[in-house]
Write an enzyme that holds these catalytic residues in place. Structure first.
Site, PDB file in Angstrom:
ATOM      1  N   ALA A 183       6.646  32.680  26.117  1.00  0.00           N
ATOM      2  CA  ALA A 183       6.419  34.414  26.327  1.00  0.00           C
ATOM      3  C   ALA A 183       5.233  34.981  27.342  1.00  0.00           C
ATOM      4  O   ALA A 183       4.831  34.800  28.594  1.00  0.00           O
ATOM      5  CB  ALA A 183       5.319  34.142  25.649  1.00  0.00           C
ATOM      6  N   CYS A 184       6.217  36.356  27.262  1.00  0.00           N
ATOM      7  CA  CYS A 184       5.534  37.237  28.607  1.00  0.00           C
ATOM      8  C   CYS A 184       5.498  38.623  28.402  1.00  0.00           C
ATOM      9  O   CYS A 184       5.865  38.968  27.108  1.00  0.00           O
ATOM     10  CB  CYS A 184       7.046  37.653  29.685  1.00  0.00           C
ATOM     11  SG  CYS A 184       7.927  38.098  29.692  1.00  0.00           S
ATOM     12  N   ALA A 185       4.464  38.754  29.452  1.00  0.00           N
ATOM     13  CA  ALA A 185       3.739  41.069  29.440  1.00  0.00           C
ATOM     14  C   ALA A 185       5.309  41.828  28.575  1.00  0.00           C
ATOM     15  O   ALA A 185       4.399  41.927  26.832  1.00  0.00           O
ATOM     16  CB  ALA A 185       2.861  41.144  30.012  1.00  0.00           C
TER      17      ALA A 185
END
Lengths: 105, 150
Positions: free
Chosen positions: A8-10
């Site tokens: 999961a990334c920003a």
């Protein structure tokens, strides 16, 4: 080994999938089985089930944000890496997990 | 209408800045009759770019706009003559994918982004695009990847 991972990334899209693909590729190259869940803007995809966890040796959290459903993994080893590391150093990440797991076995 | 066609690809593009690249690709999409409103679309791309830079690293940027100004979902690509700086990230950009989707297209732009992003970690995939000699060659590679999305 039987591995799990969540990415999961920003920003919620590109790096989530780049990391997922990178970790999956590295794990398979090293001869492991792996299932990778993505938590992106499109929601949770390829969700890891309790059955997956029961068969797994460890889970890799490749994330820059707070992941959903971490409690699912209370019973197995957890490794945390940044998304950037998962993308750029994917093989090293898998090797580090191998090393740690072999130590404890 | 197909997501991408030969008119939406530019090899050896002589573009010097991020803005030049975004304007150039937006024009390609507009000239192919895929926008209702060119300026409104451009604005949606810039608005998105301001939230978080679309420089993904690995030499790739993926600016995108989801807007009513888009008539037909589109993917355009410029392979740059020379790498250029893009946003705060230190990695220069050598290839720019621009995505345009209508407001009512559900998650299509996410699907395109996700599918392309997965491919971008493979050096041989990027090499196929960097080393392509014709638009048709690029089109064949990209159709294999995103051709099925709708």
């Amino acid at each position: 080994m039987n591995l799990l991972a969540i990415t999961a990334c920003a920003s919620g899209v590109a790096h989530t999938y780049m990391a997922a693909e990178a970790i999956e590729k590295a794990a398979k190259e090293r001869g492991h089985q792996i299932k990778v869940e993505t938590q992106g803007l499109g929601g949770i995809e390829n969700k890891i089930t309790p059955e997956d966890v029961s068969k797994a040796d460890a889970v890799i959290f490749a994330s820059d944000i707070t992941l959903m459903g971490k409690e699912r993994f209370d019973s197995i080893r957890i490794f945390n890496v940044s998304v950037t590391n998962a993308i750029k150093n994917n093989v090293k990440v898998i090797e580090a997990v191998e090393k740690e797991l072999n130590k404890t076995e | 209408m197909d997501l991408i066609n030969i008119n939406l690809i530019k090899l050896d593009a002589d573009l010097k800045t991020k803005d030049e690249a975004i304007v150039f690709l937006s024009k390609l999409i507009n000239e192919d009759g895929r926008l209702n409103d060119y300026y409104e679309f451009l604005q949606s791309v810039y608005a998105r770019e301001l939230e978080i830079s679309t420089n993904l690293g690995e030499g790739i940027a993926m600016p995108h706009g989801k807007s009513n100004a888009v008539k037909e979902s589109s993917l355009a690509l410029a392979v740059l003559k020379k790498a250029i700086p893009w946003g705060p990230a230190t990695e220069p950009v050598k290839m720019v994918f621009q995505i345009a989707v209508p407001d009512n297209s559900d998650n299509l732009h996410l699907k395109i982004l996700a599918t392309l992003s997965r491919k971008l970690i493979y050096d041989d995939f990027k090499a196929q695009l960097y080393n392509a000699k014709s638009n048709q060659e690029i089109l064949d590679v990209l159709n294999n990847v995103v051709g099925g999305l709708s």
